[in-house]
Design an enzyme around this catalytic site. Structure first.
Site, short mmCIF file in Angstrom:
data_model
loop_
_atom_site.label_atom_id
_atom_site.label_comp_id
_atom_site.label_asym_id
_atom_site.label_seq_id
_atom_site.Cartn_x
_atom_site.Cartn_y
_atom_site.Cartn_z
CG ASP A 116 4.86 -3.02 -0.61
OD1 ASP A 116 4.45 -1.56 -1.48
OD2 ASP A 116 5.44 -2.79 -0.64
CG HIS A 134 6.20 1.42 -1.83
ND1 HIS A 134 6.90 -0.44 -2.66
CD2 HIS A 134 5.95 1.69 -3.12
CE1 HIS A 134 7.84 -0.39 -3.28
NE2 HIS A 134 7.41 0.84 -4.10
CD GLU A 160 8.50 -1.47 1.24
OE1 GLU A 160 7.83 -0.96 0.87
OE2 GLU A 160 9.42 -1.67 0.16
P1 PGA Z 1 6.48 0.94 -10.72
O1 PGA Z 1 6.53 1.30 -9.11
O2 PGA Z 1 6.11 2.78 -11.12
O3 PGA Z 1 7.87 0.63 -11.53
O4 PGA Z 1 5.55 -0.25 -10.99
C1 PGA Z 1 6.59 2.07 -8.65
C2 PGA Z 1 7.46 1.75 -7.04
O5 PGA Z 1 7.44 1.11 -6.67
O6 PGA Z 1 6.59 3.18 -6.85
#
Ligand code: PGA
Length: 261
Positions: A136, A138, A143
Site C-alpha cells: 500500500d 507504506h 500507512e
Molecule cells: P517486505 O515488507 O519487505 O516483507 O515486503 C516491506 C514493508 O511492509 O514495509
C-alpha cells in the site's frame, strides 16, 4: 533520487550491503537504521558473511529500528526486536546495548515516542536507513494518510498490512497486532542516506507510485522524493512499472567514478 535496477535480488543485496559496509568503514560512530520484513534479509545475510570473513566490523556502531508492534509480550518471537536480533544483530559484533527499538511497553507511550526521536537526535542522526515498501506504499509502518511530516508515534495497521504480515503469525491475520509504533515520515527524512530495497512483481506498483507518482500521503513512500540522498535499489520485476527505466539504467551505467552511492 538514484534508481538502480538490477537483474535479480542477489545483486540488490550486494549493492546495498556495499553501501552499509562503506558507512561502517568510514565513520567513527556510525548509526545504522534497520528495517524488518523480507526485503532487507538478503542484505543482512551479505553483511553477516562479510563480518564472518573479517571484512567488516560493527563494534563501533549503533542501530535503531524503524518500528515495533504494540501488544506482543516482550519475549514473543515476532517482535521486531527479536526479528532483527535473530536475522542480523546477534550474528555480528554490534553491541546489543546499542541496538535501540521503540519502547512499546512504556506506561506513557506518547512520551516514549518523543524520547525515541530525541534519542536518534542525540546519537547524531541515522547515517544510512534501510527501507522496504509495503504493497500500500507504506514506509516503516506509516500507512496511507500518514502526515508527511510525522514523528515517531502510534499507528493503526491497515487490513492489507495485517494480511501481508499474517505470514509471521501462522497465517492468522487476527493475530497480527493492530497497533504499532513507527518512526514518522519526518523522522525518517532526517537520516542522511535513505536506501529503499524492493524485489519481485508485487512491488512494481508501489515502487512506481513512490518514485514517479505525486508526492502524497496516499503513498507515504513518495515522501522520499523530498530527500536529497535516496537510493532505490530494485530488481527488474520491481522496476517493471517505472516509466523512466532507460534513463535510470543509462545514469547508473555512466556514473562518474568519483560519485559515491
Ligand atoms: P517486505 O515488507 O519487505 O516483507 O515486503 C516491506 C514493508 O511492509 O514495509
Amino acid at each position: 533520487m538514484e534508481v538502480v535496477i538490477t537483474p535479480h535480488g542477489a545483486v540488490v543485496n550486494e549493492i546495498v550491503a556495499g553501501i552499509v559496509a562503506r558507512v561502517l568503514q568510514s565513520r567513527a560512530a556510525p548509526v545504522l537504521g534497520l528495517a524488518t520484513g523480507n526485503s532487507p534479509l538478503g542484505v543482512y545475510r551479505q553483511l553477516i558473511e562479510r563480518y564472518q570473513r573479517g571484512e567488516l566490523s560493527a563494534a563501533h556502531a549503533s542501530a535503531v529500528l524503524l518500528d515495533e508492534y504494540v501488544g506482543l509480550s516482550p519475549d514473543h518471537p515476532e517482535t521486531y526486536r527479536a526479528f532483527i536480533r535473530r536475522e542480523f544483530v546477534d550474528h555480528i559484533d554490534l553491541p546489543i546495548s546499542r541496538l535501540f527499538t521503540p519502547d512499546v511497553d512504556a506506561g506513557d507511550l506518547s512520551a516514549a515516542c518523543r524520547d525515541y526521536d530525541q534519542l536518534i537526535g542525540e546519537m547524531g542522526g541515522v547515517d544510512v536507513q534501510l527501507l522496504g515498501i509495503g504493497r500500500d506504499g507504506h514506509l516503516g509502518f506509516n500507512e496511507p494518510g500518514s502526515s508527511l511530516a510525522s514523528r515517531t508515534r502510534l499507528k493503526t495497521l491497515t487490513r492489507a498490512t495485517r494480511d501481508d504480515n499474517a505470514r509471521y503469525f501462522d497465517d492468522r491475520h487476527e493475530r497480527v497486532p493492530r497497533h504499532v509504533v513507527t518512526q514518522g515520515l519526518g523522522t525518517i527524512l532526517e537520516a542522511r542516506h535513505l536506501v529503499l530495497i524492493a524485489s519481485g512483481p508485487a512491488k512494481a506498483s508501489p515502487i512506481a507510485r513512490a518514485v514517479e507518482g505525486p508526492v502524497s500521503a496516499m503513498c507515504p513512500a513518495s515522501v522520499l522524493q523530498l530527500h536529497p540522498h535516496v537510493t532505490v535499489v530494485v530488481d527488474d520485476e520491481a522496476a517493471s512499472q517505472l516509466r523512466l527505466v532507460d534513463y535510470y539504467r543509462e545514469a547508473y551505467d555512466n556514473k562518474p567514478s568519483w560519485q559515491d552511492m
